[in-house]
Design an enzyme around this catalytic site. Structure first.
Site, PDB file in Angstrom:
ATOM      1  N   LYS A 129      61.888  83.647  75.763  1.00 25.78           N
ATOM      2  CA  LYS A 129      60.354  84.007  75.465  1.00 25.78           C
ATOM      3  C   LYS A 129      59.557  83.006  75.340  1.00 25.78           C
ATOM      4  CE  LYS A 129      58.144  88.199  74.507  1.00 25.78           C
ATOM      5  NZ  LYS A 129      58.672  89.471  75.296  1.00 25.78           N
ATOM      6  N   GLY A 134      49.432 101.920  68.666  1.00 24.93           N
ATOM      7  CA  GLY A 134      49.085 100.741  69.552  1.00 24.93           C
ATOM      8  C   GLY A 134      48.645 101.323  70.882  1.00 24.93           C
ATOM      9  N   GLY A 169      47.599  99.802  73.838  1.00 19.76           N
ATOM     10  CA  GLY A 169      47.393  98.694  74.870  1.00 19.76           C
ATOM     11  C   GLY A 169      48.100  99.204  76.125  1.00 19.76           C
ATOM     12  N   VAL A 171      51.334  99.546  77.215  1.00 26.20           N
ATOM     13  CA  VAL A 171      52.601 100.273  77.124  1.00 26.20           C
ATOM     14  C   VAL A 171      52.001 101.759  76.326  1.00 26.20           C
ATOM     15  CG1 VAL A 171      54.780 100.524  75.825  1.00 26.20           C
ATOM     16  CG2 VAL A 171      54.129  98.216  77.059  1.00 26.20           C
ATOM     17  N   GLY A 172      51.316 101.535  75.165  1.00 25.02           N
ATOM     18  CA  GLY A 172      50.839 102.769  74.545  1.00 25.02           C
ATOM     19  C   GLY A 172      50.188 103.668  75.434  1.00 25.02           C
TER      20      GLY A 172
HETATM   21  P1  NAI Z   1      49.114  95.049  74.577  1.00 22.93           P
HETATM   22  O1  NAI Z   1      48.626  93.748  74.243  1.00 22.93           O
HETATM   23  O2  NAI Z   1      48.571  95.468  76.111  1.00 22.93           O
HETATM   24  O3  NAI Z   1      48.731  96.095  73.525  1.00 22.93           O
HETATM   25  C1  NAI Z   1      49.109  95.870  72.073  1.00 22.93           C
HETATM   26  C2  NAI Z   1      48.228  96.786  71.530  1.00 22.93           C
HETATM   27  O4  NAI Z   1      48.628  96.897  70.082  1.00 22.93           O
HETATM   28  C3  NAI Z   1      46.558  96.667  71.532  1.00 22.93           C
HETATM   29  O5  NAI Z   1      45.787  97.654  71.966  1.00 22.93           O
HETATM   30  C4  NAI Z   1      46.515  95.991  70.149  1.00 22.93           C
HETATM   31  O6  NAI Z   1      44.842  96.191  69.627  1.00 22.93           O
HETATM   32  C5  NAI Z   1      47.260  96.820  69.537  1.00 22.93           C
HETATM   33  N1  NAI Z   1      47.636  96.529  67.872  1.00 22.93           N
HETATM   34  C6  NAI Z   1      48.052  95.141  67.542  1.00 22.93           C
HETATM   35  N2  NAI Z   1      48.211  95.081  66.300  1.00 22.93           N
HETATM   36  C7  NAI Z   1      48.255  96.679  65.919  1.00 22.93           C
HETATM   37  C8  NAI Z   1      48.555  97.316  64.835  1.00 22.93           C
HETATM   38  N3  NAI Z   1      48.825  96.708  63.675  1.00 22.93           N
HETATM   39  N4  NAI Z   1      48.392  98.605  64.673  1.00 22.93           N
HETATM   40  C9  NAI Z   1      47.843  99.267  65.803  1.00 22.93           C
HETATM   41  N5  NAI Z   1      47.728  98.720  67.053  1.00 22.93           N
HETATM   42  C10 NAI Z   1      47.931  97.251  66.958  1.00 22.93           C
HETATM   43  O7  NAI Z   1      50.702  94.862  74.682  1.00 22.93           O
HETATM   44  P2  NAI Z   1      51.598  95.730  75.323  1.00 22.93           P
HETATM   45  O8  NAI Z   1      52.168  95.235  76.744  1.00 22.93           O
HETATM   46  O9  NAI Z   1      51.251  97.115  75.262  1.00 22.93           O
HETATM   47  O10 NAI Z   1      53.137  95.542  74.505  1.00 22.93           O
HETATM   48  C11 NAI Z   1      53.133  96.126  73.169  1.00 22.93           C
HETATM   49  C12 NAI Z   1      54.420  96.050  72.637  1.00 22.93           C
HETATM   50  O11 NAI Z   1      55.416  96.453  73.547  1.00 22.93           O
HETATM   51  C13 NAI Z   1      54.690  94.588  72.175  1.00 22.93           C
HETATM   52  O12 NAI Z   1      55.457  94.500  71.108  1.00 22.93           O
HETATM   53  C14 NAI Z   1      55.461  94.047  73.378  1.00 22.93           C
HETATM   54  O13 NAI Z   1      56.489  93.067  73.119  1.00 22.93           O
HETATM   55  C15 NAI Z   1      56.485  95.245  73.682  1.00 22.93           C
HETATM   56  N6  NAI Z   1      56.629  95.379  75.129  1.00 22.93           N
HETATM   57  C16 NAI Z   1      56.140  95.380  76.103  1.00 22.93           C
HETATM   58  C17 NAI Z   1      56.482  95.418  77.345  1.00 22.93           C
HETATM   59  C18 NAI Z   1      55.706  95.470  78.609  1.00 22.93           C
HETATM   60  O14 NAI Z   1      56.095  95.923  79.691  1.00 22.93           O
HETATM   61  N7  NAI Z   1      54.383  95.409  78.464  1.00 22.93           N
HETATM   62  C19 NAI Z   1      58.017  95.560  77.652  1.00 22.93           C
HETATM   63  C20 NAI Z   1      58.673  95.571  76.607  1.00 22.93           C
HETATM   64  C21 NAI Z   1      58.136  95.574  75.419  1.00 22.93           C
END
Ligand code: NAI
Length: 354
Positions: A83, A183, A185, A187-188
């Site tokens: 990572k 979240g 973002g 994925v969410g």
């Molecule tokens: P992202 O950066 O697009 O979204 C993260 C979201 O979480 C943001 O909207 C942010 O404002 C929000 N956030 C941060 N702290 C928070 C909290 N305490 N409470 C509520 N919301 C909060 O990241 P992404 O890509 O959506 O990844 C999300 C998670 O999934 C991470 O842990 C990442 O490591 C994991 N992941 C992502 C993958 C991917 O394909 N993008 C693959 C496997 C795991």
């Protein structure tokens, strides 16, 4: 412009390494953590986030890299775990130049580490990395081929895992259930869309309330303040933000009976797996449910098709069920069962069927 590149001398295990990367000209600062090269080059995304301290950044990188070792092994991929974690600069910076400098640091590892997107990084960032190295995926993709933003695939794997786990643990279909998503973002957002289409009622919160509110355009999706999410009347909790969502306080107050989400390192520490077990809450290990993204990244890197990605993601639910079944039989945490299975695969040095 060359990224200053050094290997810090605290080696944790045989193949584990932390490479500190810094380039003052672009503001690049962070680490590439390689946890294991046993099954192949270390593959794992690049996180771009503002950390309180360098030790906190290092600790996150080491833990995330270990998770990638287990995730890749359990997904049957020919990759070890690694990572990259980069500190987001305080002042203004040129994003393309910073990620190009990161690309130089990746290149200096000569293929031991393969990068892609994670929290805070995008396809455009990976294109900048690509300007300096071929050891990167998550780029634009050709029709029918694997590649591009991995998050829709991550969300698809989570949805399929959740469906299987809900039937196993709650005896119900998603259309009968309420899911709290932490979240909104990449994925969410995709997960909320898939859940809404599956007929689930979705409750979503984000530290940026506008992101959560934007999802209420979908049927059956409601946004709530962050502090109301864990106590929300939900059957399933889906952590999709940063790690550590499940700590002593959140687990004690959790209303949901099933946890299945996308965030890496959802358990703040190992003891939380037992706390969840004690409370009768079924936990789908994060790196099993969220493997869809790395499956897509790996397929892109290997020149495979989107159909192959879909087929591999379709195998995630049977892994979830195997883990939950063994955990129920042995009265132990699914997290422990998954870690044991992954450790067995790595120790044998043999890949599982993908
Ligand atoms: P992202 O950066 O697009 O979204 C993260 C979201 O979480 C943001 O909207 C942010 O404002 C929000 N956030 C941060 N702290 C928070 C909290 N305490 N409470 C509520 N919301 C909060 O990241 P992404 O890509 O959506 O990844 C999300 C998670 O999934 C991470 O842990 C990442 O490591 C994991 N992941 C992502 C993958 C991917 O394909 N993008 C693959 C496997 C795991």
């Amino acid at each position: 412009m060359v990224a200053t590149f050094s290997t810090v001398d605290h080696r944790m295990r045989a193949t584990s390494q932390i490479h500190r990367i810094e380039d003052k000209a672009t503001g690049l600062e962070g680490v590439i953590a390689i946890d294991s090269l046993t099954l192949g080059p270390a593959a794992g995304g690049c996180r771009f986030w503002r950390y309180e301290s360098t030790p906190a950044l290092h600790a996150d990188a080491v833990r995330l890299a270990r998770g990638m070792t287990f995730k890749n092994a359990m997904a049957g991929l020919p990759f070890g775990g690694g990572k990259a974690v980069l500190q987001m600069p305080e002042g203004p910076f040129d994003r393309a130049k910073l990620f190009a400098a990161f690309g130089e640091a990746v290149q200096a590892l000569k293929g031991d580490y393969i990068s892609a997107e994670d929290v805070g990084t995008s396809v455009a960032d990976m294109e900048a990395v690509r300007s300096r190295t071929a050891f990167v995926a998550g780029l634009g993709r050709d029709e029918g081929m694997a590649g591009g933003d991995p998050s829709p695939w991550t969300a698809l794997g989570i949805l399929q895992s959740m469906k299987a786990a809900a039937r196993f643990a709650l005896g119900a279909d998603l259309s009968q259930l309420r899911v709290a998503v932490q979240g909104a973002g990449n994925v969410g957002t995709h997960l909320c869309g898939l859940l809404a289409r599956a007929g689930a009622h979705v409750i979503v919160a984000d530290i940026d309330p506008d992101r959560a509110r934007a999802l209420t355009r979908l049927d059956r999706v409601e946004a709530v303040p962050l502090d109301a999410l864990l106590q929300a009347d939900a059957d399933i909790f889906a952590p999709c933000a940063l790690g550590g969502a499940l700590d002593a306080e959140s687990v004690a107050g959790l209303k949901a009976r099933l946890v299945c989400g996308g965030a890496n390192n959802q358990l703040a520490n190992d003891a939380m797996a037992l706390e969840l077990l004690d409370r009768g809450i079924t936990y789908v290990p994060d790196y099993i449910a969220n493997a869809g993204g790395i499956i897509n990244v790996a397929a892109e890197y290997l020149g495979e098709t989107a159909a192959q990605v879909e087929e591999r993601i379709g195998k995630i639910p049977s892994r979830v069920l195997a883990i939950l079944t063994r955990a129920r039989q042995d009265c132990c945490s699914p997290a422990l069962v998954a870690d044991e299975m992954a450790a067995e695969i790595i120790a044998s040095g043999r890949r599982m069927a993908a």
